[in-house]
Design an enzyme around this catalytic site. Structure first.
Site, short mmCIF file in Angstrom:
data_model
loop_
_atom_site.label_atom_id
_atom_site.label_comp_id
_atom_site.label_asym_id
_atom_site.label_seq_id
_atom_site.Cartn_x
_atom_site.Cartn_y
_atom_site.Cartn_z
N GLU A 21 -54.05 115.15 -101.32
CA GLU A 21 -54.99 115.68 -100.34
C GLU A 21 -56.37 115.07 -100.55
O GLU A 21 -56.74 114.76 -101.69
CB GLU A 21 -55.13 117.20 -100.49
CG GLU A 21 -53.86 117.99 -100.39
CD GLU A 21 -54.08 119.45 -100.79
OE1 GLU A 21 -53.14 120.23 -100.58
OE2 GLU A 21 -55.17 119.78 -101.33
N LYS A 23 -60.18 115.18 -101.36
CA LYS A 23 -61.05 116.13 -102.08
C LYS A 23 -62.42 116.10 -101.42
O LYS A 23 -63.03 115.05 -101.28
CB LYS A 23 -61.16 115.74 -103.56
CG LYS A 23 -61.90 116.79 -104.40
CD LYS A 23 -61.95 116.40 -105.85
CE LYS A 23 -62.45 117.54 -106.71
NZ LYS A 23 -63.70 118.16 -106.22
N ARG A 28 -66.35 125.53 -103.52
CA ARG A 28 -65.02 126.15 -103.53
C ARG A 28 -65.18 127.62 -103.21
O ARG A 28 -66.07 128.31 -103.73
CB ARG A 28 -64.41 125.96 -104.92
CG ARG A 28 -63.00 126.52 -105.07
CD ARG A 28 -61.95 125.64 -104.43
NE ARG A 28 -60.61 126.16 -104.69
CZ ARG A 28 -59.92 125.89 -105.79
NH1 ARG A 28 -60.43 125.12 -106.74
NH2 ARG A 28 -58.71 126.39 -105.95
N GLU A 77 -62.55 124.93 -99.24
CA GLU A 77 -63.86 124.41 -99.62
C GLU A 77 -64.82 124.56 -98.45
O GLU A 77 -64.50 124.23 -97.30
CB GLU A 77 -63.72 122.91 -99.97
CG GLU A 77 -64.89 122.34 -100.73
CD GLU A 77 -64.71 122.44 -102.25
OE1 GLU A 77 -65.65 122.08 -102.96
OE2 GLU A 77 -63.63 122.88 -102.69
N PHE A 118 -56.83 124.51 -97.97
CA PHE A 118 -55.71 123.77 -98.54
C PHE A 118 -54.63 124.66 -99.16
O PHE A 118 -53.60 124.16 -99.62
CB PHE A 118 -56.18 122.75 -99.59
CG PHE A 118 -57.15 123.28 -100.61
CD1 PHE A 118 -56.75 124.12 -101.61
CD2 PHE A 118 -58.49 122.91 -100.54
CE1 PHE A 118 -57.63 124.60 -102.56
CE2 PHE A 118 -59.39 123.38 -101.48
CZ PHE A 118 -58.97 124.23 -102.49
N ARG A 199 -57.30 126.00 -115.30
CA ARG A 199 -57.43 124.57 -115.07
C ARG A 199 -56.09 123.95 -115.45
O ARG A 199 -55.72 123.92 -116.61
CB ARG A 199 -58.58 123.96 -115.87
CG ARG A 199 -58.81 122.48 -115.52
CD ARG A 199 -60.08 121.94 -116.11
NE ARG A 199 -61.29 122.52 -115.60
CZ ARG A 199 -61.85 122.19 -114.42
NH1 ARG A 199 -61.27 121.30 -113.63
NH2 ARG A 199 -62.97 122.77 -114.03
N ASP A 439 -88.02 105.12 -67.46
CA ASP A 439 -88.86 104.02 -67.92
C ASP A 439 -90.24 104.05 -67.26
O ASP A 439 -90.41 103.59 -66.12
CB ASP A 439 -88.16 102.69 -67.60
CG ASP A 439 -88.89 101.49 -68.18
OD1 ASP A 439 -89.64 101.68 -69.15
OD2 ASP A 439 -88.70 100.38 -67.65
N ASP A 528 -83.78 104.28 -63.57
CA ASP A 528 -82.79 103.21 -63.45
C ASP A 528 -81.39 103.80 -63.40
O ASP A 528 -80.91 104.38 -64.37
CB ASP A 528 -82.92 102.26 -64.65
CG ASP A 528 -82.02 101.03 -64.53
OD1 ASP A 528 -81.19 101.01 -63.60
OD2 ASP A 528 -82.16 100.11 -65.34
#
Length: 608
Positions: A21, A23, A28, A77, A118, A199, A439, A528
């Site tokens: 995916e 990141k 977060r 996220e 995700f 982790r 203009d 214009d």
């Protein structure tokens, strides 16, 4: 709940048991959606709902279509999307620091964030964290399909909740991340569970690090960090510090040199610029390196090579065939702007300017000797252009199509100052936009352009048409009206522009005219509308102009279109500063379809 976290790696899993995916660089957060509440919880467990009110407000409107899935907990996220694969962390960081409700509301309007999802942790109140990842992904996709939500990140979509795309192949996704200067990739085992606060090595992050040259400034004895800097015109600029990445023998050698040659000032040993190193880093934001670490000594380089411009270049991923020459060349004598300053502007403005150049056959005005020399239009891509530059042939001309920052910077080094784009893309013969070019006869009559823009905007509001004002960069204002694909023919756009041009001239005959011959216009502003045709071009948003002050074709907010507006103040520096304060006035440009114009055209046909 505290979120599950990936482990940093420098090697990518090669077996089939993984998905990949993008990141995104943001905050977060877990999103809790219940029947009576919507809450965003940060990675540290703080309720940040009030800091990002646009997210909770969007979910509130969405809740009825998600009713069958509630209660729901999503993992994702909070980001400010710059492209499909890159987020701007600096803006999310700024927003996270805001305390004033007024400022939070202002920033949520001008710097609207997205929540990219995700993972799914709970659905219908049922815990899914012990369900394999692929099953969670399938359930998540069902939720998004039922809710009518985008299945990949897109900064130009109005839906603020978007799904993070997944891929079974690493390399194609990585190439997109590098091309868009994204943060990196997360690899996830397809049978992994969601483990709170852990982790894990079942989720791996591969970061898209940059690499640049720096010289050592000293060593902090207290925390063990080496400080580095770069220079701009000889002025030393500290940009950060590092301690990771050094082998033990490298650290000892470096400390020995610093202690022998440095100036001891309390807990800091100061060093004159001399020793060059290469560092890897995630990004360069607000004058500081993010996540720098040692890569190698660069003793073959002199400290003079460690420039701020070099660092800015390395912060982007410029193709290796792009070489930068004569950086000291004076381009704008009146404002003392050199070539290096101009190239630095292109680097900083690239993410805002490139979407308007995408898929357009480009015409540039080059000033090879600066503003004092002769200029010329260039349509045909020169034979010496690098092979990575995309081209599109129309008749006998091979136009450059500027799809990326490398092409933009190559053109910048060629001293292409003005970037002119057609009203259609290379993929269609139908217009993607309508532009009114207002203009006035001279800068002293700029107030007429302001009046014309305001009068047209009054009409467009009544007709439910969105128009985006921008300075021409010289003496006028241009109103850009985006169109959905294949909505109108060029003939129909001329019907539209002719009608409103005639409306202005009939209502205010002393101020406005459609007269082609300048000598017959007098002091009236020329509207214009004939210019709007296939093959004709308009100056691109954020392009610099080849006038003596180097002013910019700057997009404007409608509240800026008033009698106090001054063209000469929109220099490169001011445009960049303004973007940081208010964001891009045309940020929603590619979301707007303006399908109401079709009804207007039909009514005009009925009248004729």
């Amino acid at each position: 709940m505290k979120p599950m976290l990936p482990t940093l790696t420098f090697s990518v899993p090669s077996d089939n048991g993984w998905i990949f995916e993008p990141k995104y660089d943001g905050f977060r957060a877990l999103l809790y959606i219940k029947q009576n509440s919507i809450v965003l919880i940060s990675r540290n467990g703080h309720d940040i709902s009030s800091s990002f009110p646009e997210i909770t407000q969007f979910v509130q409107k969405l809740k009825s279509s998600l009713k069958q899935f509630l209660p729901l907990i999503l993992d994702g996220e909070l980001v400010y999307l710059a492209s499909r694969y890159r987020a701007n962390f600096e803006i999310v960081q700024q927003r996270g620091r805001l305390k004033s409700p007024e400022k939070i509301q202002d920033y949520s309007a001008n710097f609207t964030c997205h929540y990219v999802v995700f993972d799914l942790l709970t659905i219908k109140g049922i815990d899914k964290t012990k369900t394999p990842l692929l099953e969670r992904k399938e359930a998540l996709q069902t939720v998004f399909q039922q809710g009518g939500l985008p299945l990949h990140a897109d900064p130009y979509r109005e839906e603020l909740i978007q799904l993070v795309e997944t891929s079974r192949s690493y390399q194609p996704l990585w190439e997109k991340i590098v091309q868009h200067e994204g943060e990196g990739i997360v690899a996830k085992q397809i049978d992994s569970y969601w483990e709170e606060g852990k982790r894990t090595k079942q989720w791996l992050k591969v970061k898209n690090y940059r690499e640049a040259l720096f010289f050592l400034l000293g060593f902090n004895i207290t925390n063990g960090y080496f400080h580095v800097g770069v220079h701009e015109k000889g002025k030393i600029i500290p940009v950060g510090s590092f301690t990771h990445g050094l082998k033990e023998e490298e650290r000892k050698a470096l400390l020995h040199i610093i202690k022998e040659n440095g100036d001891h000032k309390g807990s800091f040993i100061e060093l004159e610029p001399a020793i060059c190193v290469k560092l890897k880093f995630l990004s360069f934001l607000q004058g500081q390196l993010r996540e720098p670490f040692f890569h190698s000594f660069a003793l073959e380089h002199s400290w003079e090579e460690c420039t701020l411009f070099q660092l800015k270049l390395k912060n982007h991923f410029i193709h290796h065939d792009v070489r930068f020459t004569h950086l000291d060349k004076l381009l704008w004598p009146k404002t003392n702007v050199k070539k290096e300053n101009y190239l630095a502007y292109l680097l900083d403005i690239s993410s805002f300017m490139l979407p308007f150049l995408h898929d357009r056959a480009l015409t540039v005005v080059r000033y090879p000797h600066g503003l004092l020399g002769e200029a010329f239009f260039q349509k045909n891509c020169p034979d010496y252009a690098p092979s990575f530059i995309q081209k599109f042939k129309i008749d006998d001309i091979k136009y450059i199509v500027c799809q990326n920052i490398s092409t933009l910077m190559w053109l910048g080094n060629q001293l292409a100052i003005e970037f002119h784009i057609p009203f259609h893309t290379v993929k269609s013969h139908r217009p993607k936009e309508i532009v009114f070019d207002l203009d006035p006869p001279g800068k002293q009559y700029f107030h007429l352009a302001v009046k014309a823009a305001i009068e047209l905007q009054k009409c467009f509001i009544r007709l439910n048409i969105r128009a985006f004002p921008k300075l021409s960069g010289n003496k006028g204002i241009q109103l850009h009206i985006p169109l959905s694909s294949e909505l109108l023919t060029f003939e129909e756009t001329r019907q539209f522009t002719a009608f409103f041009a005639n409306y202005l001239t009939k209502r205010f005959p002393d101020f406005f005219t459609t007269e082609r011959l300048k000598k017959k216009r007098g002091l009236r502003l020329y509207v214009d509308y004939i210019q709007h045709a296939e093959g004709k071009t308009i100056i691109a948003p954020y392009s610099v102009r080849g006038n003596e002050r180097g002013t910019v074709a700057a997009p404007l907010f409608w509240d800026e279109v008033n009698e106090e507006l001054q063209v000469d103040t929109f220099t490169m520096n001011r445009v960049l500063q303004r973007l940081k304060k208010r964001g891009c006035p045309m940020k929603t440009y590619f979301q707007v379809k303006n399908e109401a114009i079709k009804t207007v055209i039909e009514q005009l046909n009925d009248l004729s």
